[in-house]
Write a protein that holds these residues in place. Structure first.
Motif, PDB file in Angstrom:
ATOM      1  N   MET A 113      12.445   0.193   6.541  1.00 30.82           N
ATOM      2  CA  MET A 113      11.156  -0.486   6.387  1.00 30.82           C
ATOM      3  C   MET A 113      10.045   0.552   6.355  1.00 30.82           C
ATOM      4  SD  MET A 113       9.623  -3.561   6.254  1.00 30.82           S
ATOM      5  CE  MET A 113      10.727  -4.766   6.991  1.00 30.82           C
ATOM      6  N   ILE A 114       9.128   0.404   5.397  1.00 28.37           N
ATOM      7  CA  ILE A 114       8.002   1.319   5.262  1.00 28.37           C
ATOM      8  C   ILE A 114       6.727   0.587   5.683  1.00 28.37           C
ATOM      9  CG2 ILE A 114       6.742   2.861   3.739  1.00 28.37           C
ATOM     10  CD1 ILE A 114       9.733   3.556   4.068  1.00 28.37           C
ATOM     11  N   LEU A 115       5.948   1.199   6.581  1.00 24.47           N
ATOM     12  CA  LEU A 115       4.678   0.634   7.022  1.00 24.47           C
ATOM     13  C   LEU A 115       3.544   1.214   6.178  1.00 24.47           C
ATOM     14  CD1 LEU A 115       2.745  -0.881   8.938  1.00 24.47           C
ATOM     15  CD2 LEU A 115       2.949   1.065  10.523  1.00 24.47           C
ATOM     16  N   VAL A 116       2.742   0.329   5.587  1.00 29.71           N
ATOM     17  CA  VAL A 116       1.574   0.746   4.805  1.00 29.71           C
ATOM     18  C   VAL A 116       0.340   0.209   5.515  1.00 29.71           C
ATOM     19  CG1 VAL A 116       0.434   0.702   2.568  1.00 29.71           C
ATOM     20  CG2 VAL A 116       2.938   0.666   2.684  1.00 29.71           C
ATOM     21  N   VAL A 117      -0.413   1.100   6.143  1.00 28.44           N
ATOM     22  CA  VAL A 117      -1.651   0.671   6.799  1.00 28.44           C
ATOM     23  C   VAL A 117      -2.776   0.769   5.776  1.00 28.44           C
ATOM     24  CG1 VAL A 117      -0.848   1.270   9.105  1.00 28.44           C
ATOM     25  CG2 VAL A 117      -2.075   2.981   7.788  1.00 28.44           C
ATOM     26  N   GLY A 118      -3.567  -0.307   5.691  1.00 31.29           N
ATOM     27  CA  GLY A 118      -4.577  -0.387   4.640  1.00 31.29           C
ATOM     28  C   GLY A 118      -3.987  -0.835   3.314  1.00 31.29           C
ATOM     29  N   GLY A 119      -2.882  -1.545   3.361  1.00 30.63           N
ATOM     30  CA  GLY A 119      -2.186  -1.958   2.140  1.00 30.63           C
ATOM     31  C   GLY A 119      -2.815  -3.114   1.406  1.00 30.63           C
ATOM     32  N   ALA A 120      -3.920  -3.654   1.934  1.00 30.45           N
ATOM     33  CA  ALA A 120      -4.655  -4.706   1.223  1.00 30.45           C
ATOM     34  C   ALA A 120      -5.852  -4.152   0.473  1.00 30.45           C
ATOM     35  CB  ALA A 120      -5.117  -5.791   2.200  1.00 30.45           C
ATOM     36  N   GLY A 121      -6.103  -2.858   0.614  1.00 33.66           N
ATOM     37  CA  GLY A 121      -7.229  -2.235  -0.057  1.00 33.66           C
ATOM     38  C   GLY A 121      -6.912  -1.846  -1.487  1.00 33.66           C
ATOM     39  N   TYR A 122      -7.861  -1.219  -2.137  1.00 35.37           N
ATOM     40  CA  TYR A 122      -7.745  -0.895  -3.564  1.00 35.37           C
ATOM     41  C   TYR A 122      -6.521  -0.024  -3.856  1.00 35.37           C
ATOM     42  CZ  TYR A 122      -9.005   1.435  -7.977  1.00 35.37           C
ATOM     43  OH  TYR A 122      -8.991   1.963  -9.253  1.00 35.37           O
ATOM     44  N   ILE A 123      -6.465   1.153  -3.283  1.00 32.60           N
ATOM     45  CA  ILE A 123      -5.355   2.056  -3.585  1.00 32.60           C
ATOM     46  C   ILE A 123      -4.089   1.610  -2.869  1.00 32.60           C
ATOM     47  CG2 ILE A 123      -4.558   4.451  -3.458  1.00 32.60           C
ATOM     48  CD1 ILE A 123      -7.563   5.254  -3.613  1.00 32.60           C
ATOM     49  N   GLY A 124      -4.215   1.172  -1.619  1.00 29.80           N
ATOM     50  CA  GLY A 124      -3.046   0.731  -0.863  1.00 29.80           C
ATOM     51  C   GLY A 124      -2.304  -0.408  -1.523  1.00 29.80           C
ATOM     52  N   SER A 125      -3.025  -1.378  -2.072  1.00 31.85           N
ATOM     53  CA  SER A 125      -2.367  -2.535  -2.699  1.00 31.85           C
ATOM     54  C   SER A 125      -1.636  -2.139  -3.975  1.00 31.85           C
ATOM     55  CB  SER A 125      -3.386  -3.642  -2.998  1.00 31.85           C
ATOM     56  OG  SER A 125      -4.364  -3.210  -3.927  1.00 31.85           O
ATOM     57  N   HIS A 126      -2.183  -1.173  -4.708  1.00 24.84           N
ATOM     58  CA  HIS A 126      -1.484  -0.700  -5.908  1.00 24.84           C
ATOM     59  C   HIS A 126      -0.215   0.062  -5.524  1.00 24.84           C
ATOM     60  CE1 HIS A 126      -5.236  -1.754  -7.931  1.00 24.84           C
ATOM     61  NE2 HIS A 126      -4.595  -1.635  -9.077  1.00 24.84           N
ATOM     62  N   PHE A 127      -0.282   0.814  -4.433  1.00 20.98           N
ATOM     63  CA  PHE A 127       0.924   1.500  -3.973  1.00 20.98           C
ATOM     64  C   PHE A 127       1.990   0.493  -3.536  1.00 20.98           C
ATOM     65  CE2 PHE A 127       3.335   3.169  -0.326  1.00 20.98           C
ATOM     66  CZ  PHE A 127       4.113   4.091  -1.022  1.00 20.98           C
ATOM     67  N   VAL A 128       1.582  -0.541  -2.817  1.00 21.41           N
ATOM     68  CA  VAL A 128       2.542  -1.554  -2.357  1.00 21.41           C
ATOM     69  C   VAL A 128       3.235  -2.216  -3.545  1.00 21.41           C
ATOM     70  CG1 VAL A 128       2.754  -3.783  -1.179  1.00 21.41           C
ATOM     71  CG2 VAL A 128       1.425  -1.943  -0.134  1.00 21.41           C
ATOM     72  N   LYS A 129       2.488  -2.461  -4.625  1.00 23.29           N
ATOM     73  CA  LYS A 129       3.077  -3.037  -5.840  1.00 23.29           C
ATOM     74  C   LYS A 129       4.263  -2.200  -6.332  1.00 23.29           C
ATOM     75  CE  LYS A 129       0.804  -6.701  -7.537  1.00 23.29           C
ATOM     76  NZ  LYS A 129       1.529  -7.975  -7.798  1.00 23.29           N
ATOM     77  N   GLU A 130       4.149  -0.885  -6.260  1.00 25.62           N
ATOM     78  CA  GLU A 130       5.231  -0.004  -6.685  1.00 25.62           C
ATOM     79  C   GLU A 130       6.322   0.087  -5.620  1.00 25.62           C
ATOM     80  OE1 GLU A 130       5.388   1.387  -9.730  1.00 25.62           O
ATOM     81  OE2 GLU A 130       3.534   0.313 -10.197  1.00 25.62           O
ATOM     82  N   LEU A 131       5.923   0.135  -4.360  1.00 22.79           N
ATOM     83  CA  LEU A 131       6.881   0.363  -3.275  1.00 22.79           C
ATOM     84  C   LEU A 131       7.854  -0.789  -3.090  1.00 22.79           C
ATOM     85  CD1 LEU A 131       7.641   2.355  -0.993  1.00 22.79           C
ATOM     86  CD2 LEU A 131       6.034   1.117   0.494  1.00 22.79           C
ATOM     87  N   VAL A 132       7.393  -2.034  -3.275  1.00 25.82           N
ATOM     88  CA  VAL A 132       8.279  -3.187  -3.041  1.00 25.82           C
ATOM     89  C   VAL A 132       9.422  -3.248  -4.050  1.00 25.82           C
ATOM     90  CG1 VAL A 132       6.512  -4.602  -1.910  1.00 25.82           C
ATOM     91  CG2 VAL A 132       6.795  -4.738  -4.404  1.00 25.82           C
ATOM     92  N   LYS A 133       9.344  -2.477  -5.126  1.00 25.58           N
ATOM     93  CA  LYS A 133      10.437  -2.453  -6.104  1.00 25.58           C
ATOM     94  C   LYS A 133      11.681  -1.781  -5.537  1.00 25.58           C
ATOM     95  CE  LYS A 133       7.122  -2.127  -9.958  1.00 25.58           C
ATOM     96  NZ  LYS A 133       6.587  -1.248 -11.038  1.00 25.58           N
ATOM     97  N   THR A 134      11.501  -0.920  -4.523  1.00 27.78           N
ATOM     98  CA  THR A 134      12.631  -0.130  -4.012  1.00 27.78           C
ATOM     99  C   THR A 134      12.786  -0.172  -2.496  1.00 27.78           C
ATOM    100  OG1 THR A 134      11.183   1.819  -4.020  1.00 27.78           O
ATOM    101  CG2 THR A 134      12.621   1.511  -5.935  1.00 27.78           C
ATOM    102  N   HIS A 135      11.793  -0.673  -1.751  1.00 27.18           N
ATOM    103  CA  HIS A 135      11.852  -0.623  -0.293  1.00 27.18           C
ATOM    104  C   HIS A 135      11.368  -1.942   0.312  1.00 27.18           C
ATOM    105  CE1 HIS A 135      11.818   3.715  -1.209  1.00 27.18           C
ATOM    106  NE2 HIS A 135      12.366   3.887  -0.021  1.00 27.18           N
TER     107      HIS A 135
END
Length: 320
Positions: free
Chosen positions: A1-23
């Motif tokens: 499990m990967i923790l993304v703090v600030g994952g609802a923000g501009y850059i964080g949310s775009h990263f989460v979009k990519e990360l959920v494909k593999t983690h």
């Protein structure tokens, strides 16, 4: 499990979009500047503040965390000058709270979103990672303090980390599901596009007498999806043990002036901007462009989306 703090923000949310494909992903965000609609539905979400020890401990007790990515800093330069306490509390003290809990739980992999503001007013036009870090405002200083904490934690507690120093993040997700949405908006490209959509009466250009070809400031713009992919490479390096500590610039390596950005926005949208000219703002360097050769050499990352692609994606998002 990967923790993304600030994952609802501009850059964080775009990263989460990519990360959920593999983690598997859990997002921790207090939604002070982020948005619930920006969080990918495949991610787990915990609403809470990074400085709240009980909340952060709850996340680590509920999920088996393998690595943490930090996008939760406040980032407005002007605000940091007016209210430095807010920046040191959220950016520095809250991050220390997170690092302490990670150390207690033996979680040692950390990717940190830093900034070119750590360099301050460099005397060179193209900036590599060897340039001295001399930030000139509380925002830049708070980010540099976190970088220094990470270095100390790496030496004493076996923390593995990657620091990514952004230049100018811009653009939106390719499907226009998510994009840049700040209040107030301070970034050049969305301000221009909002004006061209009729949401602002005009746009201001601060300074036309800089030592640049057209007299306006030159900056390096990087698509937010390119940023996300750099974070994925950094995360993989930490998880696979090929990176212990590293600091990288993230940019295109090309600079565009304010006038060039306005003209490109006008060409793409087929609309004309009402531009007003004002005096220079204090602390604005004439040119800031990244040398990102280090991350290309070591991780194979290079920005793929050019300035037209950046603005087209942003226009698609703001038009929606």
């Amino acid at each position: 499990m990967i923790l993304v703090v600030g994952g609802a923000g501009y850059i964080g949310s775009h990263f989460v979009k990519e990360l959920v494909k593999t983690h598997d992903v859990v997002v921790l965000d207090n939604l002070s500047t982020g948005h619930l609609w920006a969080i990918d539905s495949k991610a787990n979400f915990v609403e809470g503040d990074l400085g709240d020890k009980v909340t952060v401990q709850h996340v680590f007790d509920t999920f088996k965390i393998d690595a943490v990515l930090h996008f939760a800093a406040f980032s407005l330069v002007g605000e940091s000058v007016l209210d430095p306490m807010k920046y040191y509390e959220n950016n520095v003290a809250a991050t220390l709270n997170l690092l302490k809990i990670m150390q207690e739980r033996n979680v040692n992999n950390f990717v940190f979103s830093s900034t070119a503001a750590t360099y301050g007013m460099p005397i060179v036009d193209v900036i590599d990672e060897q340039i001295p870090t001399l930030p000139i405002n509380p925002y830049g200083r708070s980010k540099l303090m976190i970088e220094q904490m990470l270095a100390d934690f790496a030496q004493s507690y076996q923390m593995n980390y990657v620091v990514l120093r952004y230049f100018n993040a811009a653009g939106a997700y390719e499907t226009a599901e998510i994009g840049e949405s700040h209040s107030p908006e301070t970034h050049l490209i969305p301000i221009i596009l909002q004006h061209l959509l009729g949401q602002r009466e005009s746009i201001s250009v601060f300074g036309t007498d800089y030592d640049t070809p057209d007299g306006t400031c030159i900056r390096d713009y990087i698509h937010v999806t390119d940023l996300a992919k750099a974070h994925l490479l950094a995360l993989r390096g930490l998880l696979h043990g090929t990176i212990k500590t590293a600091t990288y610039n993230l940019g295109n390596g090309n600079g565009f002036s304010v006038k060039e950005i306005i003209e490109t926005c006008e060409r793409i949208t087929e609309k004309r901007a009402n531009v007003t000219y004002a005096e220079r703002r204090a602390g604005d360097p004439a040119k800031l462009v990244a040398n990102a050769e280090k991350i290309y050499t070591e991780l194979g990352w290079k920005a793929q989306i050019d300035i037209e692609g950046i603005i087209k994606s942003a226009w698609n998002w703001h038009s929606k």
